[in-house]
Every structure is written in structure tokens, then in C-alpha cells.
Design a protein around this motif. Sequence first.
Motif, PDB file in Angstrom:
ATOM      1  N   HIS A  99     -20.713  -0.494   4.119  1.00  0.00           N
ATOM      2  CA  HIS A  99     -20.661  -0.278   2.669  1.00  0.00           C
ATOM      3  C   HIS A  99     -21.324   1.030   2.292  1.00  0.00           C
ATOM      4  N   PHE A 142     -36.581  -2.489  -1.677  1.00  0.00           N
ATOM      5  CA  PHE A 142     -36.775  -1.177  -2.302  1.00  0.00           C
ATOM      6  C   PHE A 142     -35.829  -1.044  -3.481  1.00  0.00           C
ATOM      7  N   VAL A 175     -32.699  -3.484  -3.946  1.00  0.00           N
ATOM      8  CA  VAL A 175     -32.028  -3.871  -2.708  1.00  0.00           C
ATOM      9  C   VAL A 175     -33.041  -4.616  -1.839  1.00  0.00           C
ATOM     10  N   ASN A 196     -28.264  -7.074  -3.538  1.00  0.00           N
ATOM     11  CA  ASN A 196     -28.355  -5.809  -4.264  1.00  0.00           C
ATOM     12  C   ASN A 196     -28.199  -6.122  -5.751  1.00  0.00           C
ATOM     13  N   ARG A 256     -28.746   5.018 -12.543  1.00  0.00           N
ATOM     14  CA  ARG A 256     -28.570   3.684 -11.933  1.00  0.00           C
ATOM     15  C   ARG A 256     -29.782   3.357 -11.068  1.00  0.00           C
ATOM     16  N   VAL A 278     -33.361   1.636  -5.328  1.00  0.00           N
ATOM     17  CA  VAL A 278     -32.695   2.936  -5.197  1.00  0.00           C
ATOM     18  C   VAL A 278     -32.410   3.456  -6.605  1.00  0.00           C
ATOM     19  N   ASP A 295     -26.582  -2.253   6.934  1.00  0.00           N
ATOM     20  CA  ASP A 295     -28.013  -2.382   6.703  1.00  0.00           C
ATOM     21  C   ASP A 295     -28.730  -2.901   7.945  1.00  0.00           C
ATOM     22  N   ALA A 302     -22.038   3.643  -1.635  1.00  0.00           N
ATOM     23  CA  ALA A 302     -21.996   3.677  -3.106  1.00  0.00           C
ATOM     24  C   ALA A 302     -21.266   4.930  -3.552  1.00  0.00           C
ATOM     25  N   TYR A 315     -30.328   6.518  -8.774  1.00  0.00           N
ATOM     26  CA  TYR A 315     -29.329   7.586  -8.795  1.00  0.00           C
ATOM     27  C   TYR A 315     -29.323   8.196 -10.194  1.00  0.00           C
ATOM     28  N   HIS A 347     -22.569   2.864   5.472  1.00  0.00           N
ATOM     29  CA  HIS A 347     -23.567   2.451   6.451  1.00  0.00           C
ATOM     30  C   HIS A 347     -23.546   0.933   6.569  1.00  0.00           C
ATOM     31  N   LEU A 351     -20.184  -0.049  -5.661  1.00  0.00           N
ATOM     32  CA  LEU A 351     -20.330  -0.261  -4.218  1.00  0.00           C
ATOM     33  C   LEU A 351     -18.939  -0.368  -3.616  1.00  0.00           C
ATOM     34  N   TRP A 375     -33.306  -6.207   1.832  1.00  0.00           N
ATOM     35  CA  TRP A 375     -32.748  -6.468   3.164  1.00  0.00           C
ATOM     36  C   TRP A 375     -33.447  -7.702   3.699  1.00  0.00           C
ATOM     37  N   ASN A 401     -31.119   0.155  -8.705  1.00  0.00           N
ATOM     38  CA  ASN A 401     -30.770  -1.150  -8.119  1.00  0.00           C
ATOM     39  C   ASN A 401     -31.875  -1.628  -7.190  1.00  0.00           C
ATOM     40  N   LEU A 408     -24.170   7.201  -2.011  1.00  0.00           N
ATOM     41  CA  LEU A 408     -24.722   6.782  -0.724  1.00  0.00           C
ATOM     42  C   LEU A 408     -23.583   6.627   0.271  1.00  0.00           C
ATOM     43  N   HIS A 442     -21.032  -2.672 -10.605  1.00  0.00           N
ATOM     44  CA  HIS A 442     -22.327  -3.289 -10.890  1.00  0.00           C
ATOM     45  C   HIS A 442     -22.319  -3.943 -12.273  1.00  0.00           C
TER      46      HIS A 442
HETATM   47  O1  AKG Z   1     -26.622   2.244  -3.945  1.00  0.00           O
HETATM   48  C1  AKG Z   1     -26.659   1.049  -3.780  1.00  0.00           C
HETATM   49  O2  AKG Z   1     -26.770   0.243  -4.691  1.00  0.00           O
HETATM   50  C2  AKG Z   1     -26.540   0.535  -2.359  1.00  0.00           C
HETATM   51  C3  AKG Z   1     -27.788   0.733  -1.584  1.00  0.00           C
HETATM   52  C4  AKG Z   1     -27.658   0.276  -0.177  1.00  0.00           C
HETATM   53  O3  AKG Z   1     -26.649  -0.164   0.264  1.00  0.00           O
HETATM   54  C5  AKG Z   1     -28.812   0.367   0.714  1.00  0.00           C
HETATM   55  O4  AKG Z   1     -29.797   1.013   0.353  1.00  0.00           O
HETATM   56  O5  AKG Z   1     -28.773  -0.224   1.807  1.00  0.00           O
END
Ligand code: AKG
Length: 443
Positions: free
Chosen positions: A383, A288, A397, A312, A393, A290, A305, A385, A292, A303, A324, A399, A395, A300, A369
Motif C-alpha cells: 500500500h 505514530f 497509524v 490507520n 492530513r 503521519v 508494514d 498514499a 502531510y 510499501h 490510500l 502497526w 493520520n 507515501l 479517508h
Molecule cells: O499515509 C498514510 O496514511 C499511510 C501511512 C502508512 O502506510 C505507514 O506509515 O505505514
Amino acid sequence: MNPGLVGWGHCEAEREGPTATRSSPFPGAESSSFSALGNLHRTLGRPTPRAYPEVPLRKPRGRARRFTMATAGAPRRFCRCACFCSENLYVARYGLHVRFRGEQQLRRDYGPILRSRGCVGPEDFQQLLEELEQEVERRQRLGQESAARKALIASSYHPARPEIYSSLQDVALAPGFLAAAEYSTVPGADLQGLLQRLETVSEEKRIYRLPVFTARFCQALLEELEHFERSDMPKGRPNTMNNYGVLLHELGLDEPLVTPLRERFLQPLMALLYPDCGGGWLDSHRAFVVKYAPGQDRELGCHYDNAELTINVALGKAFTGGALYFGGLFQVSMCDPRGSASGSWECPGLSPAVLQAPSALAKPLEVEHVVGQGILHRGGQLHGARPLVTGERWNLVVWLRASAVRNRLCPMCCRKPDLVDDEGFGDGFTREEPTTVDLCALT
Ligand SMILES: O=C(O)CCC(=O)C(=O)O
Ligand SMILES: [Fe+2]
């Protein structure tokens, strides 16, 4: 609710890419059919039995760079863990993540803490019950709704940059990325050799950085994502904290872009960097973008993942802030045995003991970044953000998941997964026999 802690009931519909014959304007790129990759992840049929290696998992050797290991052959069915619909439900009003199995359990497990946070009268509790029931239903519907969105996008959406939907070409990738991936497939390649081809951000945390996409490709992808944002197409969001991102599988970008990226390039790299975390056995992903921006999401919370490994990649645009930060590694021993009653903390699976002594987050490592560059880390690395200061921004991501690892233990509920058939890659679990593996993050 925290994005990375919840095994979202996302799914992806089976379909042929709508853009199968689009041609690519990237130099050297050819128009291509999805048939080779697009057909590999169909959700029909039974799981393909697979022989897993003994401990430890090792990078498969002697394969050409374009190997497709896990996805070659019959389509596989992926699952999610049933915990998605009963654990880590976030109640914003009371700043609480809860496990929810019914009224009695809710009263028993959370009565006192709920009262202390203002849920005092019977009507408060009734309202909470209704909200939780709705959230469970929403999660149960997520898979189907995502499939419906994907189908509608496939039939009605007109991309601004159709070349993005053509099969991934080397020309979209940074030379340094190609070189590192190429090296990783050479017989005799080893970790030391690979480390000379990328930047070690933290040896202790095993966080690495390398260029991934060319500036030109980043720009084209961004243009396409912005065009999609402006369109009237339905949009599923990456998670409940990222309200403005894009799910790449719904957009039809898994088959042409993310799956080849994982299979051809990331897998060889990850196999060398993280052999003990399933790096050589990646067989699905959730990808996905993200976003901002001022007035939208800006940061963020901490958390981990729902992934064995994560990449990322900063796509742009121009921005300041948003770095990050990385703490320690999530361990199963940090899991809250009561099932996520961890207060206002953004990491719902963590026990209060960990929250009070969060050495896991003492002196977090800040990582800025760089557009076009990707950060590689273990999914279990705590981690978040930092707030965006100016600009926008975006990014990418990804997983990365290895069923051989997660089939043993669901990182969200810290138990053996209670498997529920799902669409697409589900949450990366399969019904295949568990194998003996060394786990880096979950033991
Ligand atoms: O904001 C970011 O680049 C980190 C996003 C992230 O860690 C996530 O979506 O799992
Ligand atoms: Fe994350």
C-alpha cells in the motif's frame, strides 16, 4: 527509503508517565494513574514464558472486554532483528536499496548496477561507503536517541491538552467502535456477526473500515500534536519517508492511549478478523502519526508494514487527495534473494521479477479517508498514499505486532530473525520459543 519496509531501530524508554495524575475533561473520564498499564511494558527482566496454542491461532474466548492478556504479569523484553542495520539501506542518489555488510560485499553485489547509475569513479564509491557506514551507525544509535528524547519530553514538555495523556476512556471512542469491540468479546461472537458491525472495503483483500474516535477526541489529539510540533522538544520521525510525523511512544502516549486501544479494543476485533495473522495474539505495537501538508511530505510510496496488522485512522484536518491505495499481499516468495537490490522501487524487499510483473499492484484499490474512521489491513498488504492535493492530513497509524508470528520470520529480511535486545517494544520480536502458527502473509 521506504518507511514500511525497514525495521527501524526505534525503541521506547521505560518510564512512568509524566502525566499520571492528569485529569480528563472528557465527560465521564476520570483522572487515573498509569500504574496499571504503564508498568506492564517495562523492559527489565526476562521474557515471560507463554504457552501458545496449536494451529490455528484463535481468539481467546470468554474474556471480559478489559482483558490484558499478553501484558499481564512480568514485564517482557522485546527485540529487533539485526537486519535493521544491514538491509534495506536506501541510497537516494542512485535510487537503490542495498544490503550492506562491507566494501567487498557491496562491490560484489552492486558493482554493475551502481556503475550503471553513475557511481563510476573510486571517489564515488568511497563517498557511498562512507554514507552507508554513517547510516548504519545512525541506525545503531536510534534506540538510545529515542530513549533520550522520550526522557526529555517526559521531564520538560508541557502538553496543551493534558487530558489526552489520561487513560483512554470510552467517551473518546466512536459508538460504532465500542459496539464492534464489545460484540467481539461476547462468547459465541463470530466473523459474520462482526462483519455486520463494520464496513468491508474489500473482501478479497480483507480490508475493513470502522469509526474509531469521536470528532471531539480527534480534534483534541490534533491540537496536542500541533502543540508538540511547535515546541522546541526533540522529535524522532516515524520513518525516513515521513519527515513530519510524531512517534507516540516518545510523546508518552503509548501507555495511556495506544496500549489500551490495542489490548481492550483492537485485539478482540483483530482476533475475529485476522485469526491467521496473529490477530488474537497481538502483544506489541509501533504507533505514530503521519502528517502531510503542502511544502512538506505529500505522499507515501508503496510499501508493506513491519507489522502483522495495521490500523490507520484519519484524524483530520480538512484535506483533499491523499487516498490510500492497496495492491496485493506481500509474500516471502517475492523477497529478493540478493537482499533488496530492487532498483528504484519503493519496496526494497521485493525481487526484480516481482517488480517487472507487479500483478501485486495491478489495479490498486483506492480508499478515501474519513476523519475519525480507521482502515484495518494486513501489514503485508502492499500500500501507499496518493499525493495530498489541498489542506493538511494527519493520520494515526498503529502497526500491530504478534511475536508468535514474527518470531518465526522477520518480514523485513524474510529470514528467521537474528534477535538483538531492544528497548520498549523493539520491533516486536521476543526470545520465546516459536510456536506452531498459521501465517497469512509470510509463508
Ligand atoms: O499515509 C498514510 O496514511 C499511510 C501511512 C502508512 O502506510 C505507514 O506509515 O505505514
Ligand atoms: Fe504503511
